[in-house]
Design an enzyme around this catalytic site. Structure first.
Site, PDB file in Angstrom:
ATOM      1  N   SER A   1       0.754  -0.750   0.125  1.00 14.77           N
ATOM      2  CA  SER A   1       0.401   0.270   0.268  1.00 14.77           C
ATOM      3  C   SER A   1       0.940   1.447   0.525  1.00 14.77           C
ATOM      4  O   SER A   1       1.588   0.940   0.589  1.00 14.77           O
ATOM      5  CB  SER A   1      -1.100   0.015   1.721  1.00 14.77           C
ATOM      6  OG  SER A   1      -1.800   0.992   0.992  1.00 14.77           O
ATOM      7  N   GLU A   2       0.511   2.170  -0.878  1.00 18.04           N
ATOM      8  CA  GLU A   2       1.579   3.579  -0.801  1.00 18.04           C
ATOM      9  C   GLU A   2       2.110   4.410   0.290  1.00 18.04           C
ATOM     10  O   GLU A   2       2.545   5.064   0.384  1.00 18.04           O
ATOM     11  CB  GLU A   2       1.507   4.126  -2.180  1.00 18.04           C
ATOM     12  CG  GLU A   2       0.041   4.640  -2.499  1.00 18.04           C
ATOM     13  CD  GLU A   2      -1.206   3.767  -2.713  1.00 18.04           C
ATOM     14  OE1 GLU A   2      -2.338   4.792  -3.833  1.00 18.04           O
ATOM     15  OE2 GLU A   2      -1.430   2.501  -3.217  1.00 18.04           O
ATOM     16  N   ASN A   3       0.857   4.048   1.034  1.00 12.90           N
ATOM     17  CA  ASN A   3       0.451   5.367   2.473  1.00 12.90           C
ATOM     18  C   ASN A   3       1.943   4.418   3.421  1.00 12.90           C
ATOM     19  O   ASN A   3       1.417   4.526   4.595  1.00 12.90           O
ATOM     20  CB  ASN A   3      -0.144   5.739   3.048  1.00 12.90           C
ATOM     21  CG  ASN A   3      -1.035   3.875   3.475  1.00 12.90           C
ATOM     22  OD1 ASN A   3      -1.520   2.976   2.557  1.00 12.90           O
ATOM     23  ND2 ASN A   3      -1.983   3.732   4.111  1.00 12.90           N
ATOM     24  N   GLY A   4       2.571   3.274   2.551  1.00 16.50           N
ATOM     25  CA  GLY A   4       4.064   2.932   3.715  1.00 16.50           C
ATOM     26  C   GLY A   4       3.632   1.565   4.563  1.00 16.50           C
ATOM     27  O   GLY A   4       4.358   1.298   5.142  1.00 16.50           O
TER      28      GLY A   4
ATOM     29  N   SER B   1       7.643   3.408   0.445  1.00 23.43           N
ATOM     30  CA  SER B   1       7.020   3.394  -0.182  1.00 23.43           C
ATOM     31  C   SER B   1       7.540   3.202  -1.504  1.00 23.43           C
ATOM     32  O   SER B   1       6.993   2.343  -2.534  1.00 23.43           O
ATOM     33  CB  SER B   1       5.394   3.642   0.531  1.00 23.43           C
ATOM     34  OG  SER B   1       4.698   3.306   0.010  1.00 23.43           O
TER      35      SER B   1
END
Length: 218
Positions: free
Chosen positions: A48-51, A90
């Site tokens: 997930s790109e939020n980390g 990320s």
């Protein structure tokens, strides 16, 4: 097809494109249910790109739920060997080509693989998110969406909305069919037998090339 059947039908077909060992990034909405249909004999890693990497589904109604949220703000858990990291890391994963597949929805897709999925001019949006990075960084870009919007085609000769990226889509999966983006054009490789090929073409502005090996999605 009943409306309640459309999203699960698309997600089930998209799940066949996910392979053992894949690192996969899922867009918000329909793509988030794709893991529900992945073959249980294979192992995938959700990023997930939020980390986060190693996301898993959780029951948000559980009294003792201890969860984080995915990039769409939905409750998510993390595997015991998952990781938390900052946005720089990320997007280093994404931009570095370490994501095997991304599945995302779209407002429009063009026959040459252009994608417009982040804004409708004049309407408020939360931001462009990570889509612009994902569609150029992932090894395979799969668009999972309904074939039309209120009867208007979403698969076009050219996108009319602001582009997310040019020529990056590899595969489009809708409730009507599966289409591959090729140098020759958009190839219909599978169809939903609830629709005729003529009906699928009528709902598609782009000209479809009918595969000689056309088969049923079911």
């Amino acid at each position: 097809m009943e409306r309640s059947e459309i999203k699960p039908f698309i997600a089930k077909r998209v799940a066949k494109e996910i392979h053992d060992g894949d690192v996969v990034n899922l867009g918000i909405g329909l793509p988030t249910i794709v893991p529900d249909y992945v073959d249980p004999s294979i192992t995938i890693t959700l990023q997930s790109e939020n980390g986060f990497i190693g996301l898993v589904a959780v029951d948000p109604d559980s009294d003792d739920a201890d969860y984080t949220v995915n990039a769409g703000g939905q409750p998510a858990g993390i595997e015991k060997d998952g990781m938390f990291f900052d946005s720089c890391t990320s997007f280093g994963i994404i931009r570095g080509g370490h994501v095997d597949a991304t599945v995302l929805g779209s407002l429009q897709v063009a026959e040459n693989g252009d994608i417009a999925n982040w804004i409708i001019p004049g309407k408020m949006v939360p931001g462009m998110g990570g889509a612009m990075d994902l569609v150029v960084g992932a090894k395979k870009v799969i668009v999972a969406m309904e074939h039309t919007q209120k009867g208007a085609p979403k698969i076009l000769k050219q996108c009319t909305l602001p582009l997310t990226a040019q020529g990056q889509v590899n595969l489009i999966v809708t409730e009507m069919g599966v289409m591959e983006v090729t140098p020759e054009g958009l190839v219909l490789t599978e169809y939903n037998p609830e629709f005729t090929v003529e009906e699928i073409q009528a709902a598609t502005e782009a000209t479809l090339i009918i595969s000689p090996d056309l088969k049923s999605m079911i």
